[in-house]
Structures are given as structure tokens and as C-alpha cells.
Design an enzyme around this catalytic site. Structure first.
Site, PDB file in Angstrom:
ATOM      1  CG  ASP A 166      38.792   0.592 -58.636  1.00 15.29           C
ATOM      2  OD1 ASP A 166      39.115  -0.432 -59.268  1.00 15.29           O
ATOM      3  OD2 ASP A 166      37.651   1.096 -58.674  1.00 15.29           O
ATOM      4  CD  GLU A 216      33.933   2.185 -60.003  1.00 21.39           C
ATOM      5  OE1 GLU A 216      33.348   1.746 -61.024  1.00 21.39           O
ATOM      6  OE2 GLU A 216      34.591   1.460 -59.240  1.00 21.39           O
ATOM      7  CG  HIS A 258      31.172  -2.589 -59.641  1.00 21.62           C
ATOM      8  ND1 HIS A 258      32.164  -2.862 -60.539  1.00 21.62           N
ATOM      9  CD2 HIS A 258      30.436  -3.724 -59.512  1.00 21.62           C
ATOM     10  CE1 HIS A 258      32.041  -4.125 -60.958  1.00 21.62           C
ATOM     11  NE2 HIS A 258      31.003  -4.664 -60.344  1.00 21.62           N
ATOM     12  CG  ASP A 311      35.797  -1.815 -56.459  1.00 22.83           C
ATOM     13  OD1 ASP A 311      35.058  -2.263 -55.552  1.00 22.83           O
ATOM     14  OD2 ASP A 311      35.446  -1.728 -57.649  1.00 22.83           O
TER      15      ASP A 311
END
Length: 604
Positions: free
Chosen positions: A41, A43, A183, A188
Site C-alpha cells: 500500500d 500513501e 490511511h 492498510d
């Protein structure tokens, strides 16, 4: 059709004892429990790497057989200010990433961690797209990861009764994930691991056990359909034709593929979700196959088998005998006639047309340009009867009442014959002029009808000229180097594929071609301009002959189309058809072939 090596139709008879065979991992499928997955994942500072968004955090979890093997987490300095709303969403601030490595260091570290794994992400195109973008920026080769998208799988498995949507947070609640997505990349990724395992549990109950089945799963494919995967196990990874048969030996469906086993396996997965194909698979009891030397041979054999068996689940090519032609008769006062077969009568023919409607449309364009008689009676050389309505309207020269002499009528017929066989300009100019007049009067529907008539004529004339050119050649031998470096050779006689083969590595090319020609099928010419095969078969052969890098080895006869022929007018009508397709529902669209001539080179 002959080949240098023998070919057979093979199948496993019902009740026969099969020998155990060692299957490859690709054939068996790779069990999910034996694979290592890297769930990742990211960001980021925005939604598009191409528009300047940067990665701010990478989190990943490596799992195998339900066990966590390792975790990876790093903040990434984006070398730009993180937007305030992104900081509020993720909790990642500028000060947090100030001393973190840049993507030029973080990406290689992640790729090393994920090496050899199947990559997993929720909405994978987003995360994988960012990683690929920065790998390209760094001129770093992107590993050939296989990718699993949990969001995509969830949309196939989860119903509205299970969860309101397929967001990661909703799925984490549904499957009772130990980590709540917040997040932040690692959290995540951990939640996505639990979602992945939850999806595995759902899919396992319907027989999905391998990565191949996972990647192609669809709820529209029944468990009974998937259970028939064994029907493909005896098929080779080779080009050829496959035949689905029911328990009464009837052929249900005929298809072709460059890779028989892979294609037939797809009928038992989400790769084939057409409802009628699902019905066909439910009825199927076994799959026969004909292994072919080349993809072109497979396409030709498919057409011949469809015409022979007329399988109920094949929608096209079942009735090649149902063709229509426009015939310019040979008699004292020739006329145009719509016929369904070609005779050895020295007449001129235009076609074949795949439908009677197209033939009638073309016939209207010809009658509008050339006022030959349209009555069906045979006229004596000196007819004496009253003129018909068409003559009174000026649409027929009226040989019936002596309004035209034989020489003038014959001159008109010569113009008509020239338009059919060599130069269509008279028809094109007449119809275009008529269309212009109608458009100027804003009678656009009538102008459109004339446009369609002209398109029918141009396509028919081009088809006749192209097919007739190849049909007139007793033999054409051509070769092309395929992707594997070997030369595919085809022998074509009177428009029919007579032999196909691939020159073995290290073999003398000229000796092989001579052997292939000697073993090729004997083909006798068909009546008139008709190919010694179906028009569809000859058109497939033409497309191959006109494709790039084909080399002509031998041409017996003359293979040439008229320079001023109808093919040069196709581009305009192709463009019109393309624009109309873009305004038509996709299910009703039909592709149109373009025409190119091959370069003539010597076979090395």
C-alpha cells in the site's frame, strides 16, 4: 490440405482409461497456499504520478500459506510540500518525511523485499502505477510481477447484502480484519492481507484453488463449468482447432487458437463469460482437437469444420454455400441478374455477397448508372413488344421496342463489364453526383441510401477483383518468418490452402518447400471467378499474403489486381463506416478489412 507432418483429430473416448501424465505447473495451476504474496500500500501527495504526485510512504506485508513472513515500511521524502488536506487524511506531515529517504532509495529497497512474490494491492492500478512510474523515471527495469487486485476480486464476489461497497474499510469490517485501515501504508497493507485471506475463503468454497483460477474468476461462471477444466488437460500448447462435443458425439462448437490448451481452459474461467458459451460448456462431454502447423492453417480448418458440422453454438461461417452473386448474362441483350451460384457459362459475376440485401443494394447502384434492361425474359435479336414502365421513365434503353440498336446496347454493356471487373469510376461518379444533388435539396435520407448502395458496390467490386486475382493463380507459395524465428510456408492453389508447414531449424529451406509442394492437395479450379474454397477462406489467405514481411517463393500464373480497380475507393467508405460504428452500440459493430499488397522478396 496437406502438411509435411501428419495431423490427427484426438480425443479421449468416454470410459477409456487415461494414462497418468506429468503435467507442468502452468497446466496444473499454482496453488494459492504455495505462493508468496507481497501485499503493498502507498500513501501519496495526490492521485497521479504523471501529473507530479509523489509517494510519501510505502508499506508491505509478505505472506505465504496464511503466515506473515515479513513486513516493510518506510516514509519517503517527496521533495515537495505535502498538501494540507493530505496531511489531515494520512497524518503524514512535512516534518515527518524531512529526514526520510527519497523514492530513488526507497523503491530499490521495496523491490528487493518483493522479489519473487505475487504483488497484491487494493485498487492495484493506483499503487502499481505509481511504482512503475518511478521505476521508469529511474530507468530501473520493472520486475515481471503478477498482480492481484483485491478490489477487483471483491467486486466479483461480494454482494450488497455482504457490504455496502468494496472499499478497504468496508471489506476489513466484513472479514473482521485485526487491523483497521487508517490511511497509513503499513496498517492498510495489514488490513488488505486479512481481506485477501477472507476472499480466498469465499473463493475456495466454489473451487478456486490456484492463482490462474483466482485471476480469471467470475461469479458468472458456475462451479459445474469450472469442474470441466480436465477436458483441456490433453490438449497441446500449439496452434490448432478445437471441437466441443456432447455425449451424443454432436459437435457443439468449433474454435481456433494459437495455444489450444490455454484457450480451451479459458472456457472454464472468467475469460469466457458469454451466457451461450456457458450453456455450451454445460452440454460438453469432451473436446477434440486438430493440431496445425500454423495459425493460418488453424483458421482455415476452423472454417471448413464449421461448414461441415454446422455447430449450433457457432454463429458465423456455418453456411458458406448461402452466397449471392450479380451476374452479367451472355445473351443478345445482356442484363444483370441476382443468382446464388456460379456456372461455367462464360458470364461475368460480381460477388460473392454475404447477404441478399447487400447484393440488391449493389444491383440498384449498377442499374442507376447503366440503363440495361431489367426484365427477366429472353429477348430475340429483333424483339417487337411495347416498352415497359422503366423505359418510359428513362431508366432502360428499351431494346424490347427497338429504341436502341445492338451496337449501342453492346457499348453500354462493355462499359458495365469494365466497371465490374476493372474500373468502377462510372458508378462512383454517377452515385456521387446523385448524392450531391439530394444533399443540396436536404434530402439526406435518400442521399444516405445512395451512399450505402455505392459502398455495397465498391466493396463487392474490390472483393471480386482481389479474390479473382488469387483464384486465377494455379499456385502461390509464400513464406514468413514467425516470432520464434522459424519460417511458416503456405501453398495456395486457386485460392484454396493446399498445404502448410514450418521449416525445421537447420533444415534446407528449398528442399523443404519442394517437399511441401509435392505433398500438397491437388486443387481443381472452380467455375468462373469463384475460389476453389469458400470466399471467407480465400480472404483469410489474402490477409496473410498481404501482411508484413511475407515473401513470395513461387507464383504460377499472374497475381495482380487492376491499378484503377475498386480497392482504391475503399478508404473513403472505410472512413465513413468507422464514423458510423462510433455512433453504433458496440454489439452491432463489424470490423472491415483493409487491403495491402505484399513486398515480393526472395526466400533466403
Amino acid at each position: 490440405m496437406s502438411r509435411a507432418s501428419a495431423q490427427t483429430v484426438t480425443s479421449t473416448p468416454p470410459g477409456a482409461v487415461q494414462r497418468e501424465a506429468q503435467l507442468s505447473f502452468d497446466e496444473l495451476g499454482r496453488p494459492l497456499r504455495d505462493l508468496t504474496f507481497c501485499v503493498v500500500d502507498l500513501e501519496t501527495t495526490g492521485g497521479s504520478a504523471a501529473q507530479g504526485s509523489m509517494i510519501t510512504e510505502i508499506g508491505a506485508v509478505k505472506v505465504r500459506g496464511g503466515e506473515v513472513l515479513g513486513e516493510f515500511q518506510t516514509l519517503v521524502n517527496p521533495h515537495t510540500t505535502i498538501p494540507p488536506f493530505i496531511s489531515v487524511l494520512t497524518g503524514i506531515t512535512n516534518s515527518m518525511v524531512a529526514d526520510s529517504p527519497g523514492i530513488e532509495s526507497a523503491l530499490p529497497a521495496f523491490l528487493e523485499f518483493a522479489a519473487g512474490c505475487v504483488l497484491v494491492a487494493h485498487n492495484a492500478p493506483f499503487d502499481v502505477g505509481f511504482l512503475q512510474h518511478f521505476a521508469a523515471e529511474q530507468q530501473r527495469p520493472w520486475p515481471r510481477f503478477e498482480v492481484v487486485d483485491t478490489a477487483k476480486i471483491a467486486r466479483r464476489v461480494i454482494t450488497r447484502d455482504d457490504a455496502p461497497n468494496c472499499k478497504l474499510s468496508s471489506l476489513a469490517r466484513l472479514f473482521g480484519a485485526e487491523t483497521t485501515p487508517n490511511h497509513r501504508a503499513l496498517a492498510d497493507a495489514r488490513a488488505t492481507v486479512d481481506v485477501l485471506h477472507g476472499l480466498f475463503g469465499r473463493l475456495g468454497s466454489v473451487g478456486v484453488q490456484t492463482l490462474e483460477e483466482l485471476q480469471t474468476f467470475s461469479a458468472r461462471v458456475s462451479a459445474a463449468q469450472r469442474k470441466k477444466r480436465h477436458l483441456a488437460e490433453q490438449l497441446p500448447h500449439a496452434p490448432g482447432v478445437y471441437l466441443f462435443r456432447d455425449d451424443h458425439e454432436r459437435v457443439l462448437y468449433v474454435g481456433t487458437s494459437r495455444d489450444l490448451r490455454t484457450r480451451v481452459r479459458s472456457y472454464f474461467t472468467a475469460s469466457e463469460t458469454r451466457s451461450r458459451m456457458g450453456e455450451m460448456v454445460r452440454l460438453a462431454d469432451r473436446v477434440d482437437h486438430v493440431e496445425c502447423a500454423t495459425p493460418l492453417e488453424a483458421q482455415v480448418r476452423e472454417l471448413r469444420l464449421i461448414a461441415e458440422h454446422k455447430p449450433r453454438y457457432n454463429r458465423r461461417s456455418r453456411f458458406p454455400e448461402k452466397m449471392h452473386f450479380i451476374k452479367l448474362t451472355r445473351e443478345p441483350w445482356p442484363r444483370l441478374s441476382l443468382v446464388t451460384r456460379v456456372l461455367e457459362d462464360d458470364a461475368d459475376y460480381l460477388g460473392p455477397f454475404s447477404s441478399k440485401r447487400a447484393a440488391e443494394s449493389c444491383l440498384s447502384a449498377l442499374h442507376e448508372t447503366f440503363p440495361v434492361r431489367q426484365c427477366t425474359d429472353r429477348l430475340a435479336r429483333r424483339p417487337s413488344r411495347s416498352a415497359c414502365v422503366l423505359a418510359e421513365m428513362g431508366k432502360c434503353l428499351a431494346p424490347c421496342d427497338g429504341s436502341v440498336d445492338e451496337a449501342s446496347y453492346a457499348a453500354l454493356v462493355r462499359q458495365l463489364r469494365d466497371a465490374l471487373l476493372r474500373r468502377p469510376d462510372d458508378v462512383v461518379e454517377t452515385i456521387n453526383h446523385r448524392m450531391g444533388l439530394l444533399a443540396a435539396e436536404e434530402r439526406f435520407e435518400e442521399a444516405g441510401a445512395h451512399r450505402d448502395r455505392l459502398a455495397s458496390f465498391v466493396r463487392a467490386a474490390a472483393r471480386t477483383q482481389r479474390l479473382g486475382a488469387l483464384t486465377g493463380c494455379p499456385e502461390v507459395v509464400a513464406a514468413r518468418r514467425e516470432d520464434d524465428g522459424r519460417w511458416a510456408v503456405h501453398v495456395v492453389r486457386h485460392g484454396r490452402l493446399a498445404a502448410a508447414g514450418v521449416i525445421p531449424s537447420g533444415h534446407d529451406a528449398h528442399a523443404y518447400v519442394a517437399q511441401l509442394r509435392a505433398a500438397a492437395e491437388t486443387v481443381r479450379p472452380a467455375p468462373g471467378p469463384v475460389p476453389a474454397a469458400s470466399a471467407e477462406e480465400t480472404e483469410k489467405i489474402l490477409r496473410w499474403l498481404e501482411s508484413d514481411h511475407v515473401r513470395l517463393v513461387e507464383v504460377t500464373g499472374e497475381w495482380a489486381c487492376p491499378v484503377a480497380g475498386a480497392t482504391r475507393h475503399l478508404a473513403v467508405h472505410d472512413a465513413v463506416a468507422q464514423s458510423r460504428r462510433e455512433l453504433t452500440p458496440a454489439a452491432e459493430r463489424r470490423p472491415l478489412a483493409t487491403s495491402r499488397r505484399p513486398r515480393v522478396e526472395a526466400l533466403p
